[in-house]
Write an enzyme that holds these catalytic residues in place. Structure first.
Site, mmCIF file in Angstrom:
data_model
loop_
_atom_site.group_PDB
_atom_site.id
_atom_site.type_symbol
_atom_site.label_atom_id
_atom_site.label_comp_id
_atom_site.label_asym_id
_atom_site.label_seq_id
_atom_site.Cartn_x
_atom_site.Cartn_y
_atom_site.Cartn_z
ATOM 1 C CG ASP A 1 -2.331 0.413 0.912
ATOM 2 O OD1 ASP A 1 -2.487 1.245 0.018
ATOM 3 O OD2 ASP A 1 -3.272 -0.048 1.601
ATOM 4 C CG ASP B 1 -9.446 2.063 -0.820
ATOM 5 O OD1 ASP B 1 -8.432 2.104 -1.548
ATOM 6 O OD2 ASP B 1 -9.401 1.897 0.409
#
Ligand code: GLA
Length: 384
Positions: free
Chosen positions: A130, A187
């Site tokens: 990430d 997301d």
């Protein structure tokens, strides 16, 4: 690398984040691995079971190593990996290029080679990486290259799933980093708007993806029906209809995104299972050449369009999409696909959802498509 084909086509699997966020533990992962086999997902091609954020302690250990939270994973991560492997599946984990993960656990910044060695020692096969808490002065491109190098030299084949949300013009350098995936979007959440926006955001990026380096539009929300424990991801949104989930799956498949399931596969209903295991749709996603589709715009290109993907057997995969809110006629003129009707060339069309052979068409194919629905076709080029 032992496996020179690692990541040649988009990976397929399951990831804990969308439904469970922080509420993960050994039991959940084992039961999910069991369900992947028992439900037929494994036979359909799904192989990775991936633990996302929130698996570690808040502090590194005495030697600077990552430590699995003993309350969530009482037998350690190696035991979890061994269990997943015993089912004939592969095991994935998560870290971050910054000082902390997005949920505030230790990130791999300046620990890249040490962490890669830890993951290898546990038997990890896949690492999602990430982009939170990256020091502001650090170059993201370099940090992804660094972790990729660490993984490529850790003594184990670990597929590298870079997740920088499309920042830093990721398309322009990710191939050179060695990552097999690059998250190109923010997301996903369990809503139709989210599915639609993510897909549309990548319409002009399909050419950047190819074998060994796939554009990751984020994980699937198919079958969640609002079932996330996180309000933002879906708890409050209520989820989507089965038609919307099927369109979502069709888009992700033809756009060559990884197919990482986000619902609770221990409790899938029949429709979800049928959507996720449709062999004709998966075959489009897993075509060995991984050619990104091109767009044939409809009369409202922001909602109505077709995607055409050349397949390695000479056929075409065609997705016709109505992302708009009204029923629409979607027209696909064969001229726009390089097909000269005057020469007698036509397409023999099979519908990948109904599995019906619709016959041979010349000049054009048109369909009336309900709002948020699609047609996904496999077309054999025939000379008449
Ligand atoms: C970021 C990622 C998500 C998920 C969370 C975990 O938001 O983009 O996919 O991994 O972090 O905290």
């Amino acid at each position: 690398m032992q496996n020179k084909y690692l990541g040649i086509t988009p990976p397929m699997g399951w990831n804990s984040w969308n439904t469970f966020t922080h509420a993960i533990n050994e039991e959940l992962i084992k039961e999910t691995a069991d369900a992947m086999v028992a439900s037929g997902l494994k036979d359909a091609g799904y192989e990775y079971v991936v633990i996302d954020d929130c698996w570690s302690l808040r502090q590194r250990g005495q030697n600077g190593e990552l430590v699995a939270d003993p309350e969530k994973f009482p037998h350690g991560m190696k035991a979890v990996a061994d269990y997943v492997h015993s089912k004939g599946l592969k095991f994935g984990m998560y870290s971050c290029d910054g000082t902390h993960t997005c949920a505030g656990y230790p990130g791999s910044f300046e620990h890249e080679f040490q962490d890669a060695a830890t993951f290898a020692s546990w038997g990890v096969d896949y690492l999602k990486y990430d982009n939170c808490y990256k020091p502001a002065h650090m170059d993201g491109e370099m940090l992804y290259k660094r972790m990729s190098l660490a993984l490529r030299n850790c003594g184990r084949d670990i597929l590298f799933s870079a997740c920088n949300w499309g920042h830093d013009d990721v398309w322009s350098w990710i191939q050179g980093s060695g990552a097999q995936l690059f998250r190109s979007t923010g997301d996903i959440v369990d809503s139709w708007e989210s599915i639609k926006n993510l897909a549309l955001s990548q319409m002009n990026k399909t050419a950047y993806s190819g074998p060994f380096c796939h554009n990751d539009i984020d994980m699937l929300v198919v079958g969640m029906y609002g079932g996330s424990n996180d309000e933002y991801i879906g708890g409050k949104l209520g989820g989507c209809t089965d038609v919307e989930y099927r369109t979502h799956f069709s888009l992700w498949a033809i756009m060559n995104s990884p197919l990482m399931i986000g619902c609770d596969i221990r409790k899938m209903n029949q429709v979800t299972k049928e959507t996720l295991t449709n062999p004709d749709v998966i075959a489009i996603n897993q075509d060995i050449e991984c050619r990104g589709p091109y767009v044939v715009p409809g009369h409202d290109p922001a909602a109505i369009f077709s995607l055409v993907k050349p397949m390695s057997d000479g056929s075409l995969a065609i997705g016709m999409f109505n992302l708009g809110d009204k029923k629409a006629q979607v027209n696909l003129p064969f001229w726009d696909m390089g097909i000269p009707a005057a020469a007698g060339v036509g397409l023999e069309i099979t519908d990948c959802w109904s599995h019906e052979n619709e016959g041979r068409f010349t000049e054009r194919y048109a369909a009336s498509i309900e709002p948020h629905d699609c047609k996904l076709l496999r077309a054999k080029v025939s000379l008449g």
